[in-house]
Motif scaffolding. Structure first.
Motif, short mmCIF file in Angstrom:
data_model
loop_
_atom_site.label_atom_id
_atom_site.label_comp_id
_atom_site.label_asym_id
_atom_site.label_seq_id
_atom_site.Cartn_x
_atom_site.Cartn_y
_atom_site.Cartn_z
N PRO C 58 0.80 -1.24 0.00
CA PRO C 58 0.00 0.00 0.00
C PRO C 58 0.83 1.28 0.00
O PRO C 58 0.29 2.35 -0.24
CB PRO C 58 -0.82 -0.11 1.30
N THR C 59 2.13 1.17 0.29
CA THR C 59 2.95 2.38 0.34
C THR C 59 3.48 2.79 -1.02
O THR C 59 4.12 3.83 -1.15
CB THR C 59 4.16 2.21 1.28
N CYS C 60 3.23 1.98 -2.04
CA CYS C 60 3.81 2.26 -3.35
C CYS C 60 3.00 3.35 -4.07
O CYS C 60 1.81 3.18 -4.33
CB CYS C 60 3.83 1.00 -4.20
N PRO C 61 3.64 4.46 -4.42
CA PRO C 61 2.92 5.53 -5.12
C PRO C 61 2.58 5.16 -6.57
O PRO C 61 1.84 5.88 -7.23
CB PRO C 61 3.90 6.71 -5.11
N ASP C 62 3.15 4.05 -7.05
CA ASP C 62 2.97 3.70 -8.46
C ASP C 62 2.28 2.37 -8.67
O ASP C 62 2.35 1.81 -9.78
CB ASP C 62 4.33 3.77 -9.16
N MET C 63 1.64 1.89 -7.65
CA MET C 63 0.88 0.64 -7.74
C MET C 63 1.75 -0.47 -8.36
O MET C 63 1.28 -1.27 -9.16
CB MET C 63 -0.39 0.84 -8.59
N SER C 64 3.03 -0.48 -7.99
CA SER C 64 3.97 -1.37 -8.67
C SER C 64 4.35 -2.60 -7.86
O SER C 64 5.31 -3.29 -8.18
CB SER C 64 5.23 -0.59 -9.06
N ILE C 65 3.60 -2.83 -6.76
CA ILE C 65 3.77 -4.10 -6.04
C ILE C 65 2.44 -4.83 -6.14
O ILE C 65 1.54 -4.63 -5.32
CB ILE C 65 4.19 -3.88 -4.57
N PRO C 66 2.28 -5.64 -7.17
CA PRO C 66 0.98 -6.31 -7.36
C PRO C 66 0.69 -7.29 -6.23
O PRO C 66 1.61 -7.88 -5.67
CB PRO C 66 1.14 -7.05 -8.70
N VAL C 67 -0.59 -7.43 -5.92
CA VAL C 67 -1.01 -8.35 -4.87
C VAL C 67 -2.02 -9.33 -5.46
O VAL C 67 -2.92 -8.93 -6.19
CB VAL C 67 -1.68 -7.58 -3.70
N LYS C 68 -1.81 -10.60 -5.14
CA LYS C 68 -2.77 -11.61 -5.59
C LYS C 68 -2.98 -12.60 -4.45
O LYS C 68 -2.01 -13.05 -3.84
CB LYS C 68 -2.23 -12.32 -6.84
N ASP C 69 -4.20 -12.91 -4.16
CA ASP C 69 -4.54 -13.85 -3.08
C ASP C 69 -3.81 -13.49 -1.79
O ASP C 69 -3.19 -14.36 -1.14
CB ASP C 69 -4.21 -15.29 -3.50
N SER C 70 -3.84 -12.22 -1.43
CA SER C 70 -3.22 -11.72 -0.20
C SER C 70 -1.71 -11.92 -0.15
O SER C 70 -1.12 -11.97 0.93
CB SER C 70 -3.87 -12.37 1.04
N LYS C 71 -1.09 -12.07 -1.28
CA LYS C 71 0.38 -12.19 -1.31
C LYS C 71 0.94 -11.20 -2.33
O LYS C 71 0.37 -11.04 -3.43
CB LYS C 71 0.79 -13.60 -1.72
N ARG C 72 2.04 -10.56 -1.96
CA ARG C 72 2.65 -9.67 -2.93
C ARG C 72 3.39 -10.48 -3.98
O ARG C 72 3.89 -11.58 -3.71
CB ARG C 72 3.58 -8.64 -2.29
N LEU C 73 3.50 -9.92 -5.18
CA LEU C 73 4.25 -10.56 -6.25
C LEU C 73 5.49 -9.70 -6.51
O LEU C 73 5.74 -8.71 -5.81
CB LEU C 73 3.39 -10.65 -7.52
N ASP C 74 6.26 -10.06 -7.52
CA ASP C 74 7.46 -9.28 -7.82
C ASP C 74 7.05 -7.92 -8.41
O ASP C 74 5.91 -7.72 -8.82
CB ASP C 74 8.36 -10.04 -8.81
N TYR C 75 8.01 -7.02 -8.44
CA TYR C 75 7.73 -5.65 -8.87
C TYR C 75 7.25 -5.55 -10.31
O TYR C 75 7.67 -6.33 -11.17
CB TYR C 75 9.00 -4.80 -8.71
N ASP C 76 6.44 -4.57 -10.53
CA ASP C 76 6.09 -4.16 -11.88
C ASP C 76 7.11 -3.10 -12.28
O ASP C 76 6.93 -1.91 -12.02
CB ASP C 76 4.66 -3.59 -11.87
#
Lengths: 393, 311, 102
Positions: C58-76
């Protein structure tokens, strides 16, 4: 059957608004247009309309709320005068460039300063290049008729521009005259439903309105906006023809009064045309070939048609109820002169600034103008072209 | 349902990457937190005052907003969104629309505390069912860090520069949240970015789903204007709360509630020293100004505690 | 980014084809604009150290930490501007911050 009534110009416009039953009316009181939101809020209070009446805290917010409402997909309208219109200035341009067909009742009043509540055209003339279509009205009937036609013009697919319907503050806005109204259902069917192609409350296609538009695109948007204004002339005439079928009242881009064989003529806007017509009749009775051209549509400016209508005139006076401080004449004068340049160069043309701040314009004043035109026509001497009538010398 | 960050973060984003806000900007972090509070099935019309957020997220032919969005000018986000809400209200009355729409206006402190205050006040007073969110970064950042009425006293900005005679801005920050509370609207909240984003989420949810107008003031640091290293965003928000420079509280139907009381209230210099805009205050001749700021913060904090029934 | 004819708006669009009034009909299309090349520094996710506490997304200003099934994925990395806010908030040193390589 049409409804015969006696209404003031303001009430006529408010009745038109009631019959239109728009989604949003956002307005702020300012003399002499105040009565329009007053009448309208009573219609709301009585449940005669479905409209959301937004009693904004300023005219800037009135136009901003109209922009929000129109972008959402609603029909939005407002009424204002003078400083109220001036406070909207920024938003007038944004409404037009965003291609939002908002309708405005502009009750013409002198723009401060010094502050003055009476009629001239400095308010709407100042807004002439804001991208709004401007329709002017000689009397209550025309104000009512123009207001109903305005929606059909602005909302047309090829146009999508806001429309300002102007009438003279107090002179027609507060004078009660006989008027023929359309039945509510006829207005409803004439204006139809407003169905924009793109609007914010469309869940199937969310849209963005009003982005930052940099040099790569801004010019194309302006070019397209200019084209819409050019297209509007044709649509204004089409709507007028349809309106004539419904009411028998004929509208054009301008009105020619005893003009086709005239040698001297005036070009004039709004209520003073009524005064001038009586003068024309009197002069005609005395064998003077006088006529007049009354502007109905100032934006788009019907240059070609006006040039054609005036090309036989010997001496012409352009009557401006507004200063432009260009040091060479008023705004209508500049338009007419450039219109005639290269198309009717032989016409002797002068400008009269008149009636500023509500100064009475009497039949005598108009007669003076025609008499000076006769002199110009006879002698061929124009003299000073930037003239005044009715100011104490 | 109790707040769960892990659950909430599964919601689809309503604002996309590819916008042009500066790296590390606090504003988009605040915006996406607000938008997460919308029930995913609900539609929203958002709008913004001219400012960093608007020009950076809405640059033709691109929009970072997945919902309908409108910008018209700088001083009128309140009025513009109120017009859209009015059209929706009319359509609901006419039975012309079935879906549920919410209305949110965003503005920076320039568009909210200053040039847009009248439009905001009018929209709130009229009772539109809308939320106005101020992302407060304490200066006109879009035009290049000029002072606003939200800029704190003694901050160095390009129109309140610190010089040989004047140590930065001469006036205290306007307390806009109090001004909005005085409107007597159903919901007013002050918040910022906290570690688990619970505070801003819950406030945004209340603001959006309380019938009538709501106002949120969100402290949103600007690394460029405040002169700190971009990674420190969250630390600065935390220090603002712990020094009580930016207390986090809400006013619900007139009832004031403090949402965070630091266990140990930190001295203001802990906050000031993190940012270049206050650097000059640490010169020997200016140290007394820090004392003055501390006194002011203490007084304002006491006042807030009283209002919240905590004193 | 389309007008009525769904034609993409590009800098060679002609005035007759451009969307009226600057309206944008393709909500969310900013995603097509890549801001990854703004980066001077780059966050690297060390998956082995990550506890999936969810504090960084949630701290990413660029929505670049995708989340799926309550887990973060690698950076966009197409959109990450390398601000490093996520690096600072990670309690587990699961994100390092390195110089962007050309």
């Amino acid at each position: 059957m049409a409804i015969r009534e006696r209404l003031s110009g303001n009430e006529a416009m408010a009745v038109a608004m009631r019959q239109i039953n728009p989604d949003v009316v956002a307005a702020f009181p300012i003399t002499p247009s105040t009565e329009i939101p007053q009448y309208f809020s009573q219609f709301v209070a009585n449940g005669e309309v479905d409209t959301e009446f937004v009693a904004v805290e300023s005219e800037h917010s009135a136009m901003s709320a109209c922009i929000g409402a129109a972008a959402a997909g609603g029909r939005a309208m407002t009424a204002t005068s003078a400083n109220g219109l001036a406070l909207m200035w920024e938003m007038l341009y944004i409404a037009a460039s965003s291609r939002l067909p908002i309708t405005m009742a502009c009750v013409n009043r002198a723009l401060s300063g010094p502050i003055n509540i009476h009629n001239d055209h400095s308010d709407s003339m100042g807004a002439r290049d804001s991208g709004w279509i401007q329709l002017y009205s000689e009397n209550n009937q025309e104000a009512y008729d123009n207001f109903i036609q305005a929606l059909r013009i602005g909302e047309h697919d090829d146009i999508m521009l806001p429309v300002m319907v102007c009438q003279d503050g107090f002179i027609t806005s507060h004078a009660v005259e006989n008027i023929e109204l359309l039945e509510d259902d006829k207005v409803k069917s004439f204006i139809g439903e407003y169905e924009p192609d793109h609007y914010m409350l469309n869940s199937k296609e969310p849209i963005g309105v009003g982005p930052l538009d940099l040099p790569a695109y801004y010019f194309e948007h302006k070019r397209q906006q200019a084209e819409a204004m050019k297209n509007s002339k044709k649509i204004i005439l089409e709507v007028a023809r349809e309106f004539e079928k419904l009411t028998g009242r004929k509208y054009d881009l301008f009105e020619e009064y005893k003009l086709n064989d005239a040698e001297i003529a005036l070009v004039i806007i709004n209520s003073t045309a009524g005064t001038a017509k009586t003068v024309v009749d009197k002069l005609r009775a005395n064998g003077v070939k006088a006529g007049l051209l009354k502007i109905r549509v100032f934006r788009p400016f019907p240059a070609e048609e006006i040039a054609n209508a005036l090309k036989h005139i010997k001496a012409l006076a352009v009557m401006d109820k507004a200063e432009s401080f260009s040091a060479v004449g008023g705004p209508l004068f500049a338009e007419i002169k450039s219109t005639l340049y290269g198309t009717a160069d032989g016409i002797k043309i002068v400008n009269y600034i008149y009636g500023l701040g509500g100064r009475d314009v009497k039949a005598d004043d108009i007669e003076t103008v025609y008499s000076q035109l006769s002199d110009i026509s006879k002698t061929g001497n124009i003299g000073e072209t930037y003239r005044y009538i009715g100011v104490r010398q | 349902m109790a707040y769960s960050l892990k659950e909430i973060m599964n919601r689809p984003e309503r604002i996309t990457g590819g916008h042009r806000m500066c790296a590390g900007c606090g504003a988009p972090v605040a915006v996406r937190a607000i938008l997460r509070a919308l029930d995913p099935e609900d539609h929203v019309v958002c709008g913004a005052a001219t400012g960093c957020l608007e020009v950076s997220t809405f640059l033709y032919p691109y929009t970072a907003w997945k919902d309908s969005f409108i910008h018209s000018a700088f001083e009128n986000a309140g009025a513009t969104i109120s017009g859209a809400e009015a059209a929706y209200a009319a359509w609901k009355r006419k039975g012309k629309i079935d879906e549920t729409y919410k209305f949110i206006a965003f503005g920076g402190d320039g568009g909210t505390y200053d040039i847009g205050l009248q439009s905001l006040s009018g929209a709130m007073e009229r009772g539109h069912d809308m939320v106005y969110v101020c992302y407060d970064n304490e200066a006109y950042m879009n035009t290049g860090i000029q002072r606003s009425s939200s800029t704190p006293k003694y901050a160095d900005t390009t129109t309140s520069p610190q010089g040989t005679v004047l140590p930065g801005k001469q006036q205290y920050k306007k307390n806009l949240t109090y001004v909005m509370a005085a409107h007597g609207i159903p919901y007013v909240a002050q918040t910022t970015l906290t570690a688990n984003f619970k505070d801003i989420h819950e406030k945004a949810h209340k603001a959006i789903y309380t019938k009538g107008p709501a106002f949120m003031n969100v402290f949103a640091p600007c690394p460029r204007g405040w002169r700190y290293d971009t990674p420190n965003l969250m630390q600065i928000c935390k220090l603002a709360m712990d020094t009580c420079i930016w207390p986090v509280y809400e006013i619900e139907e007139g009832v004031w509630k403090l949402n965070y009381k630091p266990k140990k209230k930190l001295p203001v210099e802990d906050y000031l020293k993190t940012q270049g805009r206050f650097k000059h205050l640490f010169h020997k001749q200016n140290l007394h100004l820090i004392e003055e700021l501390q006194k002011d913060i203490d007084n304002k904090w006491e006042d807030l505690l009283k209002r919240c029934g905590e004193a | 980014m389309r007008n009525k004819n769904t034609k993409p708006m590009t800098p060679d669009v002609k005035w007759k084809e451009i969307t009226p009034g600057g309206m944008i009909f393709d909500a969310g299309n900013a995603e097509d604009f890549k801001t990854g090349d703004w980066r001077a520094m780059k966050p690297i996710w060390i998956i082995e150290k990550c506890t999936q506490c969810m504090l960084c997304p949630p701290t990413c200003p660029d929505m670049s930490i995708p989340v799926k099934d309550s887990k973060r994925l690698d950076y966009d990395y197409d959109h990450c501007k390398g601000c490093g806010v996520c690096v600072e908030v990670c309690p587990f040193d699961a994100i390092t911050f390195v110089k962007e390589e050309d």
